[in-house]
Design a protein around this motif. Structure first.
Motif, PDB file in Angstrom:
ATOM      1  N   MET A   1       0.846  -1.195  -0.115  1.00 32.54           N
ATOM      2  CA  MET A   1       0.101   0.007  -0.214  1.00 32.54           C
ATOM      3  C   MET A   1       0.963   1.240   0.042  1.00 32.54           C
ATOM      4  O   MET A   1       2.119   1.378   0.838  1.00 32.54           O
ATOM      5  N   ASN A   2       0.478   2.271  -0.699  1.00 34.57           N
ATOM      6  CA  ASN A   2       1.143   3.547  -0.888  1.00 34.57           C
ATOM      7  C   ASN A   2       1.222   4.156   0.560  1.00 34.57           C
ATOM      8  O   ASN A   2       0.289   4.515   1.378  1.00 34.57           O
ATOM      9  N   ASN A   3       2.466   4.756   1.209  1.00 35.65           N
ATOM     10  CA  ASN A   3       2.649   5.013   2.497  1.00 35.65           C
ATOM     11  C   ASN A   3       1.896   6.408   2.367  1.00 35.65           C
ATOM     12  O   ASN A   3       1.458   6.816   3.546  1.00 35.65           O
ATOM     13  N   ASP A   4       1.609   6.986   1.332  1.00 37.06           N
ATOM     14  CA  ASP A   4       1.089   8.333   1.400  1.00 37.06           C
ATOM     15  C   ASP A   4      -0.513   8.261   1.691  1.00 37.06           C
ATOM     16  O   ASP A   4      -0.942   9.097   2.397  1.00 37.06           O
ATOM     17  N   ARG A   5      -1.026   7.252   1.322  1.00 31.97           N
ATOM     18  CA  ARG A   5      -2.425   6.900   1.688  1.00 31.97           C
ATOM     19  C   ARG A   5      -2.593   6.639   3.436  1.00 31.97           C
ATOM     20  O   ARG A   5      -3.457   6.851   3.872  1.00 31.97           O
ATOM     21  N   LEU A   6      -1.546   6.456   3.786  1.00 31.97           N
ATOM     22  CA  LEU A   6      -1.546   6.140   5.425  1.00 31.97           C
ATOM     23  C   LEU A   6      -1.204   7.329   6.246  1.00 31.97           C
ATOM     24  O   LEU A   6      -1.317   7.325   7.368  1.00 31.97           O
ATOM     25  N   ARG A   7      -0.733   8.347   5.563  1.00 34.33           N
ATOM     26  CA  ARG A   7      -0.238   9.721   6.255  1.00 34.33           C
ATOM     27  C   ARG A   7      -1.496  10.441   7.016  1.00 34.33           C
ATOM     28  O   ARG A   7      -2.485  10.680   6.109  1.00 34.33           O
ATOM     29  N   PRO A   8      -1.610  10.775   8.107  1.00 34.84           N
ATOM     30  CA  PRO A   8      -2.637  11.560   8.658  1.00 34.84           C
ATOM     31  C   PRO A   8      -2.646  12.853   8.284  1.00 34.84           C
ATOM     32  O   PRO A   8      -1.849  13.707   8.682  1.00 34.84           O
ATOM     33  N   ILE A   9      -3.675  13.422   7.669  1.00 35.83           N
ATOM     34  CA  ILE A   9      -3.639  14.792   7.077  1.00 35.83           C
ATOM     35  C   ILE A   9      -4.962  15.440   7.345  1.00 35.83           C
ATOM     36  O   ILE A   9      -5.085  16.547   7.188  1.00 35.83           O
ATOM     37  N   PHE A  10      -6.064  14.662   7.292  1.00 40.59           N
ATOM     38  CA  PHE A  10      -7.145  15.306   7.530  1.00 40.59           C
ATOM     39  C   PHE A  10      -7.940  15.442   8.949  1.00 40.59           C
ATOM     40  O   PHE A  10      -7.862  14.499   9.861  1.00 40.59           O
ATOM     41  N   VAL A  11      -8.364  16.675   9.154  1.00 37.61           N
ATOM     42  CA  VAL A  11      -8.937  16.880  10.463  1.00 37.61           C
ATOM     43  C   VAL A  11     -10.225  16.145  10.606  1.00 37.61           C
ATOM     44  O   VAL A  11     -10.998  15.874   9.250  1.00 37.61           O
ATOM     45  N   ILE A  12     -11.152  16.076  11.655  1.00 41.64           N
ATOM     46  CA  ILE A  12     -12.302  15.034  11.751  1.00 41.64           C
ATOM     47  C   ILE A  12     -13.508  15.847  10.909  1.00 41.64           C
ATOM     48  O   ILE A  12     -14.013  15.229  10.196  1.00 41.64           O
ATOM     49  N   SER A  13     -13.396  17.103  10.689  1.00 46.76           N
ATOM     50  CA  SER A  13     -14.474  17.766   9.754  1.00 46.76           C
ATOM     51  C   SER A  13     -14.178  17.524   8.480  1.00 46.76           C
ATOM     52  O   SER A  13     -15.438  17.060   7.710  1.00 46.76           O
ATOM     53  N   MET A  14     -13.072  17.600   8.054  1.00 44.35           N
ATOM     54  CA  MET A  14     -12.816  17.339   6.446  1.00 44.35           C
ATOM     55  C   MET A  14     -12.925  15.628   6.177  1.00 44.35           C
ATOM     56  O   MET A  14     -13.558  15.262   5.257  1.00 44.35           O
ATOM     57  N   ALA A  15     -12.414  14.771   7.240  1.00 42.80           N
ATOM     58  CA  ALA A  15     -12.685  13.343   7.031  1.00 42.80           C
ATOM     59  C   ALA A  15     -14.347  13.104   6.777  1.00 42.80           C
ATOM     60  O   ALA A  15     -14.590  12.212   6.075  1.00 42.80           O
ATOM     61  N   ALA A  16     -14.905  13.798   7.851  1.00 45.76           N
ATOM     62  CA  ALA A  16     -16.346  13.457   7.668  1.00 45.76           C
ATOM     63  C   ALA A  16     -17.167  13.832   6.495  1.00 45.76           C
ATOM     64  O   ALA A  16     -17.871  13.069   5.844  1.00 45.76           O
ATOM     65  N   GLU A  17     -16.495  14.997   6.102  1.00 47.05           N
ATOM     66  CA  GLU A  17     -17.418  15.738   4.648  1.00 47.05           C
ATOM     67  C   GLU A  17     -16.802  14.389   3.687  1.00 47.05           C
ATOM     68  O   GLU A  17     -17.459  14.275   2.678  1.00 47.05           O
ATOM     69  N   LEU A  18     -15.643  13.952   3.514  1.00 45.76           N
ATOM     70  CA  LEU A  18     -15.089  13.141   2.655  1.00 45.76           C
ATOM     71  C   LEU A  18     -15.853  11.720   2.823  1.00 45.76           C
ATOM     72  O   LEU A  18     -16.142  10.945   1.444  1.00 45.76           O
ATOM     73  N   ALA A  19     -16.154  11.346   3.788  1.00 47.47           N
ATOM     74  CA  ALA A  19     -16.793  10.074   3.924  1.00 47.47           C
ATOM     75  C   ALA A  19     -18.223  10.345   4.073  1.00 47.47           C
ATOM     76  O   ALA A  19     -19.114   9.244   4.077  1.00 47.47           O
ATOM     77  N   ASP A  20     -18.933  11.586   3.769  1.00 45.61           N
ATOM     78  CA  ASP A  20     -20.433  11.911   3.873  1.00 45.61           C
ATOM     79  C   ASP A  20     -20.816  11.314   5.019  1.00 45.61           C
ATOM     80  O   ASP A  20     -21.842  10.479   5.234  1.00 45.61           O
ATOM     81  N   MET A  21     -20.307  11.916   6.280  1.00 45.95           N
ATOM     82  CA  MET A  21     -20.891  11.394   7.685  1.00 45.95           C
ATOM     83  C   MET A  21     -20.772  12.724   8.577  1.00 45.95           C
ATOM     84  O   MET A  21     -20.285  13.620   8.076  1.00 45.95           O
ATOM     85  N   HIS A  22     -21.501  12.517   9.727  1.00 48.14           N
ATOM     86  CA  HIS A  22     -21.387  13.524  10.682  1.00 48.14           C
ATOM     87  C   HIS A  22     -20.106  13.249  11.555  1.00 48.14           C
ATOM     88  O   HIS A  22     -19.871  11.935  11.781  1.00 48.14           O
ATOM     89  N   PRO A  23     -19.502  14.434  11.873  1.00 46.18           N
ATOM     90  CA  PRO A  23     -18.248  14.296  12.719  1.00 46.18           C
ATOM     91  C   PRO A  23     -18.409  13.526  14.029  1.00 46.18           C
ATOM     92  O   PRO A  23     -17.367  12.680  14.456  1.00 46.18           O
TER      93      PRO A  23
END
Length: 143
Positions: A1-23
């Motif tokens: 797996m590409n190590n860049d995909r494992l790098r923690p970069i998104f805050v909870i609000s952005m991750a929630a938006e990307l996953a279409d979920m509520h924080p």
């Protein structure tokens, strides 16, 4: 797996938006151990691309009617399968190395694989000692 995909970069609000979920849903999944974001600067959660993919997978399973406990169990089993696949790859490399060494020595292809997964070289005609659950594999030499 590409190590860049494992790098923690998104805050909870952005991750929630990307996953279409509520924080708050992400916080609940974190508490349940379904997803484990990195923590930076104290308690702030940081999500990787892999975490977001996992959140989307959890969401799809939930939409398909799988309970959160069922989703947790599926994820545990998927991790076990990944570990077993990795171990099979390691053992395949070891078997290949043993096979190559035996062929180079003119011994044919003989080895035993024990119940614990260990691989043991055997001379032609030799059997594993004791009443083991070992599997012996060989290929006769061509005449």
């Amino acid at each position: 797996m590409n190590n860049d995909r494992l790098r923690p970069i998104f805050v909870i609000s952005m991750a929630a938006e990307l996953a279409d979920m509520h924080p708050q849903t992400l916080r609940q999944y974190d508490r349940l151990g379904l997803v484990s974001p990195s923590r930076q600067g104290g308690k702030q959660r940081r999500y990787s691309e892999r975490d977001v993919d996992l959140l989307r997978e959890i969401q799809q399973l939930s939409k398909d009617g799988v309970s959160l406990e069922g989703i947790r169990r599926i994820m545990v089993l998927e991790n076990q399968v990944a570990g077993l696949r990795s171990r099979v790859g390691e053992l395949s490399k070891e078997v290949f190395a043993l096979r190559s060494a035996h062929q180079a020595a003119g011994l044919g292809r003989v080895f035993a694989a024990g119940s614990t997964g260990d691989v043991v070289s055997l001379a032609r005609g030799q059997r594993p000692r004791g009443r083991s659950q070992a599997v012996v594999v060989w290929k006769p030499r061509s005449k």
